[in-house]
Design an enzyme around this catalytic site. Structure first.
Site, short mmCIF file in Angstrom:
data_model
loop_
_atom_site.label_atom_id
_atom_site.label_comp_id
_atom_site.label_asym_id
_atom_site.label_seq_id
_atom_site.Cartn_x
_atom_site.Cartn_y
_atom_site.Cartn_z
N GLU A 1 17.75 53.32 127.64
CA GLU A 1 16.87 52.71 128.65
C GLU A 1 17.30 53.06 130.06
O GLU A 1 16.47 53.18 130.96
CB GLU A 1 16.86 51.19 128.50
N VAL A 2 18.61 53.18 130.26
CA VAL A 2 19.12 53.48 131.60
C VAL A 2 19.73 54.88 131.57
O VAL A 2 20.65 55.15 130.77
CB VAL A 2 20.18 52.44 132.03
N HIS B 1 26.26 55.63 129.36
CA HIS B 1 27.08 54.42 129.22
C HIS B 1 27.48 54.22 127.78
O HIS B 1 26.72 54.49 126.87
CB HIS B 1 26.34 53.19 129.75
N MET B 2 28.70 53.73 127.63
CA MET B 2 29.23 53.38 126.32
C MET B 2 29.15 51.86 126.18
O MET B 2 29.68 51.13 127.03
CB MET B 2 30.68 53.85 126.22
N HIS B 3 28.46 51.38 125.14
CA HIS B 3 28.44 49.95 124.85
C HIS B 3 29.71 49.62 124.07
O HIS B 3 30.03 50.29 123.08
CB HIS B 3 27.25 49.58 123.95
N ASN C 1 23.73 55.60 123.44
CA ASN C 1 22.36 55.98 123.11
C ASN C 1 21.95 57.20 123.94
O ASN C 1 22.33 57.30 125.11
CB ASN C 1 21.40 54.82 123.40
N ARG D 1 29.99 43.67 132.38
CA ARG D 1 29.34 42.99 131.25
C ARG D 1 27.83 43.27 131.26
O ARG D 1 27.19 43.25 132.32
CB ARG D 1 29.61 41.48 131.31
N ASP D 2 27.31 43.51 130.06
CA ASP D 2 25.88 43.74 129.92
C ASP D 2 25.12 42.48 130.34
O ASP D 2 25.51 41.36 130.01
CB ASP D 2 25.55 44.10 128.45
N ILE D 3 24.04 42.67 131.06
CA ILE D 3 23.25 41.55 131.57
C ILE D 3 22.57 40.79 130.43
O ILE D 3 22.21 39.62 130.57
CB ILE D 3 22.21 42.06 132.61
P1 5GP Z 1 20.63 51.50 126.72
O1 5GP Z 1 19.47 50.93 125.95
O2 5GP Z 1 20.18 52.38 127.84
O3 5GP Z 1 21.67 52.13 125.84
O4 5GP Z 1 21.36 50.24 127.35
C1 5GP Z 1 21.15 49.80 128.64
C2 5GP Z 1 21.86 48.47 128.76
O5 5GP Z 1 21.97 48.13 130.13
C3 5GP Z 1 21.12 47.32 128.08
O6 5GP Z 1 21.95 46.73 127.10
C4 5GP Z 1 20.78 46.37 129.22
O7 5GP Z 1 20.88 45.02 128.84
C5 5GP Z 1 21.80 46.76 130.28
N1 5GP Z 1 21.35 46.56 131.65
C6 5GP Z 1 20.18 47.00 132.18
N2 5GP Z 1 20.09 46.66 133.48
C7 5GP Z 1 21.27 46.02 133.78
C8 5GP Z 1 21.78 45.45 134.99
O8 5GP Z 1 21.15 45.46 136.03
N3 5GP Z 1 22.99 44.87 134.92
C9 5GP Z 1 23.73 44.85 133.76
N4 5GP Z 1 24.94 44.26 133.81
N5 5GP Z 1 23.28 45.40 132.61
C10 5GP Z 1 22.06 45.97 132.62
#
Ligand code: 5GP
Length: 116
Positions: A96-97, A101-103, A88, A30-32
């Site tokens: 961001e990461v 990853h697929m949301h 993304n 689950r997303d944080i």
């Molecule tokens: P991006 O913007 O890279 O597509 O999405 C990165 C996602 O990772 C964001 O929705 C953010 O909330 C989530 N995220 C970042 N750090 C962590 C973490 O340490 N744990 C979890 N579960 N989600 C994270």
């Protein structure tokens, strides 16, 4: 060699996360910072930084991400109403990461907006 992110630590269970699925190819948690009642991230266990780094060798893993998304959407009860799968890529894509990853986002009407 790509730099590891916090997601590698989640896969290795070095930091806590609400893991909802794992197998030999992918992990889902689950997303944080959820943007909807269901917000799960499905990631390859192998570090692939962005979509730009995906190769033909990764096709089984990319396919698994979709079949896992379908199963998790069913488990979450969002299949019928619908949901969004989003990946993304890089700065303009809002990534961001840098571990692909697929949301999986659902549980409410999402409208035309993107995640991020
Ligand atoms: P991006 O913007 O890279 O597509 O999405 C990165 C996602 O990772 C964001 O929705 C953010 O909330 C989530 N995220 C970042 N750090 C962590 C973490 O340490 N744990 C979890 N579960 N989600 C994270």
């Amino acid at each position: 060699m790509a730099e590891e992110t916090i997601f590698s630590k989640i896969i290795r269970k070095e930091i806590p996360a609400d893991i909802v699925y794992e197998d030999e190819l992918v992990t889902a948690f689950r997303d944080i910072s959820p943007r909807a009642p269901t917000h799960i991230l499905i990631i390859p266990n192998k570090l692939i930084p962005t979509v730009n780094d995906v190769t033909a060798d990764d096709e089984a893993t990319m396919g698994r991400m979709f079949t896992v998304a379908r199963k998790l959407a069913e488990q979450e009860g969002v299949s019928e109403d619908g949901y969004r799968l989003l990946v993304n890529c890089n700065k303009h894509g809002g990534q961001e990461v840098y571990h692909i990853h697929m949301h999986l986002v659902g549980g409410r009407p999402l409208g035309p907006m993107l995640v991020g």
